[in-house]
Design an enzyme around this catalytic site. Structure first.
Site: not given
Ligand code: ADP
Length: 168
Positions: A25, A49, A98, A136
């Site tokens: 992130h 969630k 990703r 996460s």
């Molecule tokens: P959500 O629950 O809305 O998917 P996340 O907190 O998991 O939220 O992720 C927020 C955004 O960041 C999403 O678009 C996700 O694809 C992106 N993201 C999460 N981890 C990575 C990573 N390692 N590299 C690139 N983008 C990421």
């Protein structure tokens, strides 16, 4: 002749659950902030969630990690994303990609959001190679089982994760 909107601030919204914020992130934030005058990291406070960290904890962790960037703000939202984007007078939603499996969900969400408001664009930023496997969900699993999460999160987040699973 300059278009009237050319003088307007270009605000980007990076929404997510951030439970907790990872190096993946933070990499998107660091690269994404260059695209906007102001980047708002928007932490979803909705209850669809179940999260390990409550919304205040998630906000606090991100705030501490991004305080070095003057044009990044961290807020929570609990409405429909599109409504929040409009309220902020932003026009762009930033999301990270990703692996292929992200694509389907992100594609669907972007299309739905476009149906709700065609003036708001979603832009995708591809992960940096080294963060491709960082999520996460997996990080929480590693921490729960007592593994080392330091390659994936900052020392502060690693400490907080450890605290959550102490005595489990
Ligand atoms: P959500 O629950 O809305 O998917 P996340 O907190 O998991 O939220 O992720 C927020 C955004 O960041 C999403 O678009 C996700 O694809 C992106 N993201 C999460 N981890 C990575 C990573 N390692 N590299 C690139 N983008 C990421």
């Amino acid at each position: 002749m300059a278009r009237p909107e050319a003088s307007k601030k270009h605000i980007g919204i990076y929404p997510g659950t951030f439970d907790p914020v990872t190096r993946g992130h933070l990499d998107i934030i660091e690269r994404g902030l260059k695209l906007f005058d102001l980047l708002i990291v928007a932490v979803a406070a909705g209850f669809s969630k179940a999260t390990l960290f409550d919304v205040d904890e998630r906000l606090e962790l991100i705030r501490r990690e991004v305080k070095k960037y003057p044009n990044v703000r961290v807020e929570s939202f609990d409405t429909l994303l599109i409504e929040y984007v409009r309220e902020k007078k932003a026009r762009t939603v930033l999301r990270g990609l990703r692996v292929m499996s992200d694509f389907e969900y992100e594609f669907q969400m972007a299309l739905i959001n476009r149906k709700l408001d065609a003036s708001i664009e979603t832009v995708f930023m591809m992960t940096s190679e080294s963060y491709a496997p960082v999520s996460s969900r997996f990080i929480k699993e590693i921490a729960r089982l007592g593994g080392d999460v330091s390659p994936f999160v900052t020392p502060l987040v690693a400490r907080k994760l450890k605290g959550k699973f102490k005595g489990v």
